[in-house]
Structures are given as structure tokens and as C-alpha cells.
Design an enzyme around this catalytic site. Structure first.
Site, PDB file in Angstrom:
ATOM      1  N   SER A 239      15.154 -14.929   9.351  1.00  0.00           N
ATOM      2  CA  SER A 239      16.371 -14.477  10.010  1.00  0.00           C
ATOM      3  C   SER A 239      16.453 -15.078  11.403  1.00  0.00           C
ATOM      4  CB  SER A 239      16.378 -12.955  10.107  1.00  0.00           C
ATOM      5  OG  SER A 239      15.347 -12.538  10.980  1.00  0.00           O
ATOM      6  N   LYS A 240      17.528 -14.762  12.068  1.00  0.00           N
ATOM      7  CA  LYS A 240      17.785 -15.396  13.378  1.00  0.00           C
ATOM      8  C   LYS A 240      16.637 -15.236  14.352  1.00  0.00           C
ATOM      9  CE  LYS A 240      20.463 -13.525  10.920  1.00  0.00           C
ATOM     10  NZ  LYS A 240      19.962 -12.441  10.152  1.00  0.00           N
ATOM     11  N   ARG A 241      15.940 -14.110  14.244  1.00  0.00           N
ATOM     12  CA  ARG A 241      14.882 -13.943  15.232  1.00  0.00           C
ATOM     13  C   ARG A 241      13.696 -14.879  15.018  1.00  0.00           C
ATOM     14  NH1 ARG A 241      11.060 -10.601  13.176  1.00  0.00           N
ATOM     15  NH2 ARG A 241      11.596  -9.830  11.117  1.00  0.00           N
TER      16      ARG A 241
END
Length: 466
Positions: A239-241
Site C-alpha cells: 500500500s501507499k505507506r
RNA sequence: GGUCCCAUCGUCUAGUGGUUAGGACACCGGCCUUUCACGUCGGUAACAGGGGUUCAAGUCCCCUUGGGAUCACCA
């Protein structure tokens, strides 16, 4: 040519992320390998969440990766009449029924079942209802068998079997008349003649009910291949993190599409010990059966390595073209300085991305750069001034202004002066590039050109003088 | 919790009963060298655990453990 048909069916609720891109790539590869067709379908039945921008972003991502499609894009939102027709058909044949249970009732029964430790599945209240209830909103449910086993041979995971008693009667049409996902996928894949469905393995649990639907509809069941998902470094879903997940973000970070493709295909698939694959080789060697069963961690370091590899392999002219926007972003107009391809050539070995290359190219186009403090203090010293000046003079009359000619000039120069290259090279480097890390000085001089080189050498001499 | 799936170096993986368990990224060292890189040579590092089956198991079976997916009038 074969009648194999594959598809990629993203829902347009965001950009094309790396997981989706890999699924698309596998489909595309198999279609090309088998000489079949690759169709693109946009799953936008959720009108509220789907956007035109997202569709464009997905198409753009596919194009960047070079994944062209033969048919489509088809939009599910334009096929509602088709779905409606099939719902009616199932209803008429008694393979589906109207359910008048309200969401509230359903929710309540679900909770009660949970409390009593039973499975939270539809209890079948309306399954055997004989009379219609006019004026009451209803959903349409598929009448699924309660006994038996539904199994399929997944091309990646092998045989997977489910007991039908685990399945309940899924809703195929909502009370507002719109069809649901599990139903439209089947209708679309069936009517579009899809022969092999390659998709993320978060769909394996949907597969048995979809198979039942194919059978009820009288369509042949396609082959399925469920590809494992992509994880972040901490082994949770990417995911984006974990960093960028949009393929276009990788373009903007200076990655080449062939590096992205090569990386994505090797994440979960392999062909012996081979790491580097050209597009043609992939088409020739890819096989869905060789895709691994387990999830894989996205490794940015390896992507970087592959990108570096392709940067080293690429023609300077092509790289130069791709580099321009990165240069402009940094306030540099390459037309105002040395020709770009030769500059690129000096940077290929030391750039893992186009961003690094652009940063490395800046000094060529900035004339009044400041010298790195420490470098200047160490190398732009009084002793160096006469050497730089003498070099500038020799360069003025050098007949063969090529890398080889320049190198010969330097060899001759240090022999004359009885010094070592190390006694003048670093000063030249700082004078020309501003710092101590740079391409080889002969290449830099060649790329910079006679006039600019001499100007920079003299600027350094003036700097030393104070 | 039910169902389903997965399990070899830190990571991506090779391995289809007999291997000193191989390669790649990353990491660490040597060499090359005018810097930074490239290149090159070498090194550290893995079969989750336990039972079987077999002359022989990373490879086959079972269990355990650990991860994950999914259980909507979302896709």
C-alpha cells in the site's frame, strides 16, 4: 492464431497499481504467446465510485507498459440491459428467485446466527416462496445447490474444492435493479468468450459461485488462474505507506517501462536462473503454470537494479528524449547547452533512474555553479592554477577533439610536466563539474565541447586567484 | 470464528526422491581506477517444527505453528 481469449478487468476507482499491472501483464503475455486475443473491460458497475479520470489513468498506465489490447475497452455501465436480460432468463427458468427480505432483516439474522455460532449465510426465507409480493422491493437471488462439491483446477494453485453447503444464494440483482459484481463478471466473461481468467487470488472464494452461475447459464466454464498478491516489506498488502503503488508514479521517478515489466514479471514467476528478459523473450518463455503460489514482497532495490541495467543498455538518443522533462523540471533547457545524447552517454553507468541522471546532468547546463566547498579547498589550490591554464591553452589547439584525442593530450601533458594524473585530474574535475563525483574527465570534456571546457578551466583559474 | 490458500538465504527464486541446496537483489571484502560509478573475483546467509512413507525427503502424506484471503443489496 488461436481462439484463446484473455482479459483484464480493472474497476476505475483509482490509478493502475503495480498489482493490477502485473495481472494485466500476465494476461497480455499469455494472449500474445498463444496468439489469442486480449480484451480490456472496465468494471464500473459501481457508478458512484467510478470516474473517467481513473479510466484514463489506467489506460495511460497500460500504454506506458506497452500492454495493448485487441478489443475494448468495454464498459459494464453500458451493458445493463444485457445483464437484465440474463436475470429475467434465470428467473423464468426457476434458477433464481425474488427475495423480499430487507437489509435490516438480513443484518439481524446474520447477527443472530453469529451469536449462536452458526454460519452467517442467507437462511433461504424467500427461496421457496410461491406467491409474488407486488409493490414490495426485492432483490434477485441465484438459487444455488445446497449439496455436492464445486471444484476447479486452478492453473496456478492446483485443484481447489468447495462444498456447496458453504455457499448461499447470492444476490445477482439489487433492489434498485442494478446487477452485482459476481453476476456481471460471469455474464461478461461468458458472452465475451473469455477462455482463461487470470486475476488476483482474492477472487478464489468467488470462483465456485461463479462456476455455478456459468453452469446455470449453460456456458462453458473458463480456466482460472489466481495470481498471488504483492506484499510490502513488512509482508502486509502493498500500500501507499510502503512507497509508490501507482505504475505511473514509477515513470515519474525515472523508471523505464521495460524495467517495470521485467521486474513485475519476475515477481512470482521465473524461468530457471534468468533475470533479464526482453519483451519477445517473455512472450516466448512465459507460462502461467510457472507462476508461484505464494505472495511476494515488492523489492524496490531490485527494481532499481533492473532500471540501471536498462539505462545502461538503452540508446543515448532515446534516453535523451525521455530525460528532457526531468531536466525541465529542474529549470534546465537542454537546448542551451551541450548536445544531450553525448551527455547522457557519460551518465548511463552511474544513473539508476532518470531522476539521478537528470541530477547528474545539471552541471553540464549550469555555467555559474558554485564549487563544492571541500572539493574546492582541496583541489582548486594555487599550484593547480598554472596547470589548468596550460591545459586550457593546449585544448585550444587540439586537432582531434574526441575522447581519445583528449586522453592523448592529457597523457602527453603529464609526461611533459613530470607529474601524475592524480595531481591535475581532480582539479580539472572540480573546475568542470563543481564537485568530486562525476563522469570521467575526458568524457566530460568531449561532451562539454572545446569552448565551454576552456571557459570553465579559466573560471577556475580566476577563482583560485581570488 | 467458518471456508479457502500459502510456507527454501533479509528479499525474488531454482529445485519435480539421491545436489557440497544453485542463481539474482541487498550486504561485506579484494581487484580495477583521475573521483563517483561500471566491471570483475570472493564471502556471509535458507529448506518453519514434528511425525510418517521410503534404502534415500527441501521434494510425497498427516499434524502443529505461522502468515494471508474471503465471508455485503463493494468490486
Amino acid at each position: 492464431m488461436s481462439d484463446v481469449r484473455l482479459r483484464f478487468a480493472p474497476s476505475p476507482t483509482g490509478y493502475l497499481h503495480v498489482g493490477g499491472a502485473r495481472t494485466a501483464l500476465f494476461n497480455w503475455l499469455l494472449a500474445r504467446k498463444q496468439g489469442g486475443k486480449f480484451v480490456l473491460r472496465i468494471e464500473d458497475t459501481d457508478v458512484a465510485r467510478s470516474t473517467r479520470e481513473s479510466v484514463d489513468a489506467i489506460l495511460q498506465g497500460m500504454e506506458w507498459l506497452g500492454l495493448d489490447w485487441d478489443e475494448g475497452p468495454f464498459y459494464q455501465s453500458e451493458r445493463f440491459p444485457v445483464y437484465r436480460e440474463f436475470v429475467e432468463k434465470l428467473l423464468a427458468e426457476g434458477k433464481a428467485y425474488k427475495c423480499y427480505c430487507t437489509p435490516e432483516e438480513l443484518e439481524e439474522r446474520r447477527e443472530q446466527a453469529m451469536r449462536e455460532g452458526r454460519k452467517p449465510k442467507y437462511d433461504g426465507t424467500c427461496r421457496n416462496r410461491t406467491e409474488e409480493l407486488p409493490d414490495r422491493p426485492y432483490t434477485v437471488r441465484f438459487k444455488a445447490p445446497h449439496e455436492g462439491v464445486t471444484a476447479f483446477d486452478d492453473l496456478i494453485k492446483g485443484r481447489i474444492a468447495f462444498n456447496n453447503e458453504e455457499l448461499d444464494d447470492l444476490i445477482i440483482q439489487r433492489s434498485d435493479g442494478t446487477p452485482t459484481y459476481n453476476f456481471v463478471v460471469v455474464i461478461d466473461d461468458a458472452t465475451m468468450g473469455i477462455t482463461t481468467v487470470i486475476r488476483g487470488d482474492d477472487h478464489v472464494n468467488n470462483t465456485p459461485r461463479q462456476i455455478l452461475l456459468y453452469e446455470a447459464l449453460g456456458y462453458p466454464v473458463p480456466r482460472f488462474a489466481h495470481v498471488p498478491m504483492i506484499l510490502g516489506a513488512d509482508k502486509t498488502r502493498l500500500s501507499k505507506r510502503h512507497g509508490a503503488t501507482s505504475v505511473m508514479a514509477y515513470r515519474d521517478m525515472g523508471f523505464l517501462p521495460e524495467a517495470m515489466v521485467n521486474y513485475l514479471v519476475r515477481l512470482g514467476w521465473s524461468h530457471g536462473d534468468q533475470e533479464i528478459f526482453s519483451r519477445d523473450e517473455l512472450i516466448e518463455k512465459f507460462s502461467i503454470e510457472a507462476v508461484g503460489k505464494s505472495a511476494g514482497v515488492f523489492n524496490p532495490d531490485k527494481l532499481l537494479w533492473l532500471n540501471h541495467h536498462y539505462i545502461k543498455e538503452s540508446a543515448p538518443e532515446r534516453l535523451a528524449e525521455l530525460l528532457v522533462p526531468f531536466l525541465k523540471e529542474r529549470g534546465v533547457d537542454p537546448a542551451t547547452g551541450p548536445a544531450l545524447p553525448p551527455v547522457v552517454k557519460t551518465l548511463q553507468e552511474r544513473s539508476r533512474t532518470l531522476v539521478e541522471m537528470a541530477d547528474g546532468a545539471l552541471f553540464y547546463y549550469r555555467r555559474d555553479f558554485a564549487y563544492e566547498e571541500e572539493a574546492a579547498a582541496r583541489h582548486l589550490v594555487p599550484d593547480a592554477a598554472p596547470l589548468l591554464e596550460a591545459l586550457a591553452g593546449k585544448l585550444e589547439t587540439l586537432a582531434d577533439f574526441s575522447r581519445a584525442g583528449i586522453e592523448a593530450l592529457f597523457k602527453e601533458f603529464i609526461a611533459e610536466k613530470g607529474i601524475k594524473l592524480g595531481q591535475v585530474g581532480p582539479a580539472v574535475r572540480v573546475a568542470l563539474c563543481g564537485g568530486t563525483a562525476s563522469p570521467g574527465i575526458y568524457e566530460v570534456i568531449e561532451a562539454l565541447g572545446r569552448e565551454e571546457t576552456i571557459a570553465r578551466l579559466r573560471r577556475a583559474v580566476a577563482f583560485i586567484a581570488g
